[in-house]
Design a protein around this motif. Structure first.
Motif, PDB file in Angstrom:
ATOM      1  N   GLY A 116       0.489  -4.849   4.480  1.00 37.01           N
ATOM      2  CA  GLY A 116       1.500  -4.043   3.802  1.00 37.01           C
ATOM      3  C   GLY A 116       1.356  -2.551   3.998  1.00 37.01           C
ATOM      4  O   GLY A 116       2.263  -1.786   3.653  1.00 37.01           O
ATOM      5  N   GLY A 117       0.222  -2.119   4.558  1.00 40.18           N
ATOM      6  CA  GLY A 117       0.004  -0.694   4.758  1.00 40.18           C
ATOM      7  C   GLY A 117       0.181  -0.246   6.193  1.00 40.18           C
ATOM      8  O   GLY A 117      -0.161   0.881   6.541  1.00 40.18           O
ATOM      9  N   PHE A 118       0.695  -1.146   7.023  1.00 41.61           N
ATOM     10  CA  PHE A 118       0.859  -0.840   8.437  1.00 41.61           C
ATOM     11  C   PHE A 118       2.266  -1.185   8.904  1.00 41.61           C
ATOM     12  O   PHE A 118       2.903  -2.104   8.387  1.00 41.61           O
ATOM     13  CB  PHE A 118      -0.159  -1.624   9.277  1.00 41.61           C
ATOM     14  N   SER A 156      -8.409 -10.221   7.561  1.00 40.77           N
ATOM     15  CA  SER A 156      -7.833  -9.436   6.455  1.00 40.77           C
ATOM     16  C   SER A 156      -8.771  -8.323   6.030  1.00 40.77           C
ATOM     17  O   SER A 156      -8.340  -7.188   5.770  1.00 40.77           O
ATOM     18  CB  SER A 156      -7.544 -10.343   5.258  1.00 40.77           C
ATOM     19  N   LEU A 157     -10.064  -8.635   5.944  1.00 37.30           N
ATOM     20  CA  LEU A 157     -11.035  -7.631   5.515  1.00 37.30           C
ATOM     21  C   LEU A 157     -11.226  -6.545   6.566  1.00 37.30           C
ATOM     22  O   LEU A 157     -11.431  -5.372   6.235  1.00 37.30           O
ATOM     23  CB  LEU A 157     -12.359  -8.309   5.186  1.00 37.30           C
ATOM     24  N   ALA A 158     -11.162  -6.926   7.851  1.00 35.69           N
ATOM     25  CA  ALA A 158     -11.259  -5.927   8.914  1.00 35.69           C
ATOM     26  C   ALA A 158     -10.068  -4.972   8.876  1.00 35.69           C
ATOM     27  O   ALA A 158     -10.232  -3.744   8.967  1.00 35.69           O
ATOM     28  CB  ALA A 158     -11.346  -6.617  10.274  1.00 35.69           C
ATOM     29  N   ILE A 159      -8.873  -5.527   8.737  1.00 40.72           N
ATOM     30  CA  ILE A 159      -7.670  -4.694   8.679  1.00 40.72           C
ATOM     31  C   ILE A 159      -7.695  -3.800   7.448  1.00 40.72           C
ATOM     32  O   ILE A 159      -7.344  -2.610   7.510  1.00 40.72           O
ATOM     33  CB  ILE A 159      -6.409  -5.577   8.683  1.00 40.72           C
ATOM     34  N   ASN A 160      -8.138  -4.356   6.317  1.00 40.56           N
ATOM     35  CA  ASN A 160      -8.219  -3.534   5.108  1.00 40.56           C
ATOM     36  C   ASN A 160      -9.278  -2.441   5.249  1.00 40.56           C
ATOM     37  O   ASN A 160      -9.099  -1.320   4.748  1.00 40.56           O
ATOM     38  CB  ASN A 160      -8.525  -4.396   3.890  1.00 40.56           C
ATOM     39  N   SER A 186       0.828  -1.190   0.000  1.00 38.67           N
ATOM     40  CA  SER A 186       0.000   0.000   0.000  1.00 38.67           C
ATOM     41  C   SER A 186       0.870   1.250   0.000  1.00 38.67           C
ATOM     42  O   SER A 186       1.985   1.258   0.527  1.00 38.67           O
ATOM     43  CB  SER A 186      -0.910  -0.017   1.236  1.00 38.67           C
ATOM     44  N   SER A 187       0.370   2.338  -0.587  1.00 35.57           N
ATOM     45  CA  SER A 187       1.174   3.551  -0.761  1.00 35.57           C
ATOM     46  C   SER A 187       1.374   4.300   0.543  1.00 35.57           C
ATOM     47  O   SER A 187       2.394   4.965   0.727  1.00 35.57           O
ATOM     48  CB  SER A 187       0.513   4.459  -1.794  1.00 35.57           C
TER      49      SER A 187
END
Length: 329
Positions: free
Chosen positions: A40-42, A287-291, A2-3
């Motif tokens: 990947g974004g954390f 995964s969906l909660a974190i996303n 993630s950016s």
């Protein structure tokens, strides 16, 4: 990758924080730590855990640079964390939510139930709101694609009219019963209590596992059936439709359907077909909660299960508990 990257603090390193993914390496994360790491974004920046072995094992597994024995050691880290996950025992949630709020994160992600007290849960929600902190609570079936797909089929009347529901659970009406109440509310909407009574305390003294008869607003009977946690974990339900039966098995790891067919022995009668079993999508939930949290931070996506969602669940659990206590007098 993630950016954008957001810093995370874990308070507690038990099973839901890290333990389930320490003991079983899986592709899909089951815990907060693995969920953040795989996204990947954390950036897992810090963890708090009084058990030294557990703390060291968690930090080593996910390369967490800052490790603390207790929450007194993190007071100086105000504004250092974008997300704080609270994975400590329920009786510590109130204290840890207050500490988390003082650190000024953007999001608090708390394990269910929010607190052990309805009154305190409401106060914590109000405190988060007044500090402009978003609050998510891990009633994991809210992110379960299998549950959401069934909810959509119910809206479309795909299986016909719902005749009745039987739900099985253990480990207390607030602890695991809250998961079931939330799940039933997702599928059927608002619930009403017809009757309830305490059966036993198989988790803790102040959270009985309750037998209850509920109704949906449309009058669908819902039987909440207790089992005993000392025997085995059990979290399943079955919905009887006019066009068949759907069962959630093994906590949502698999689903079973049966449809009516002509009876091969009795002319003019119908029976249910042989069961068809498919894999559930429960392990996508973390995964969906974190996303969902990432998209909330990066793009203002609405959180799926908020403090307000959790409060509705807790209100029903408390009402069932009170009704049962009065029945047992």
């Amino acid at each position: 990758m993630s950016s954008k990257s957001f810093n995370v603090l874990l308070i507690g390193c038990g099973n839901m924080a890290a333990g389930f993914d320490l003991s079983h390496e899986t592709e899909m994360p089951r815990t907060h730590a693995s969920g953040y790491a795989k996204h990947g974004g954390f950036n897992l920046a810090a963890c708090v855990e009084p058990d030294v072995d557990r703390r060291i094992e968690t930090a080593k597994k996910w390369n967490i640079p800052l490790q603390f024995e207790n929450t007194n050691q993190i007071n100086e880290y105000k504004d250092a964390f974008d997300v704080i996950s609270i994975c400590s025992p329920t009786d510590l949630h109130l204290e840890h939510i207050k500490i988390a709020i003082s650190l000024k994160p953007k999001v608090i992600f708390c394990e269910k139930p929010l607190t052990a007290s309805l009154h305190e849960s409401k106060k914590m929600i109000d405190l988060c709101n007044s500090n402009n902190i978003s609050l998510a609570v891990n009633y994991s079936r809210y992110w379960d694609p299998s549950v959401n797909e069934l909810a959509e089929l119910i809206k479309q009347n795909y299986w016909g009219e719902i005749r009745s529901v039987v739900a099985h659970y253990n480990k207390g009406i607030l602890n695991n019963g809250g998961h079931m109440i939330g799940l039933l509310q997702q599928l059927l909407g608002e619930l009403k209590i017809i009757s309830a009574r305490n059966v036993y305390n198989d988790l803790c003294e102040d959270d009985p596992t309750v037998l209850a008869l509920l109704n949906s607003i449309e009058g669908i009977p819902i039987y909440l059936n207790p089992t005993h946690a000392s025997d085995y974990s059990y979290f399943e339900f079955e919905i009887f439709f006019s066009r068949g039966v759907i069962r959630m098995l093994n906590g949502g790891l698999s689903w079973q359907t049966q449809t009516p067919i002509c009876h091969d022995q009795f002319t003019g009668y119908r029976k249910l077909s042989a069961p068809k079993v498919i894999d559930g999508k429960y392990f996508l939930s973390m995964s969906l909660a974190i996303n969902n949290i990432y998209e909330h931070l990066a793009n203002s996506q609405t959180l799926v299960c908020t403090g307000e969602s959790a409060l509705i669940i807790q209100k029903m659990c408390e009402s069932i508990k009170i009704t049962a206590a009065h029945t047992n007098v």
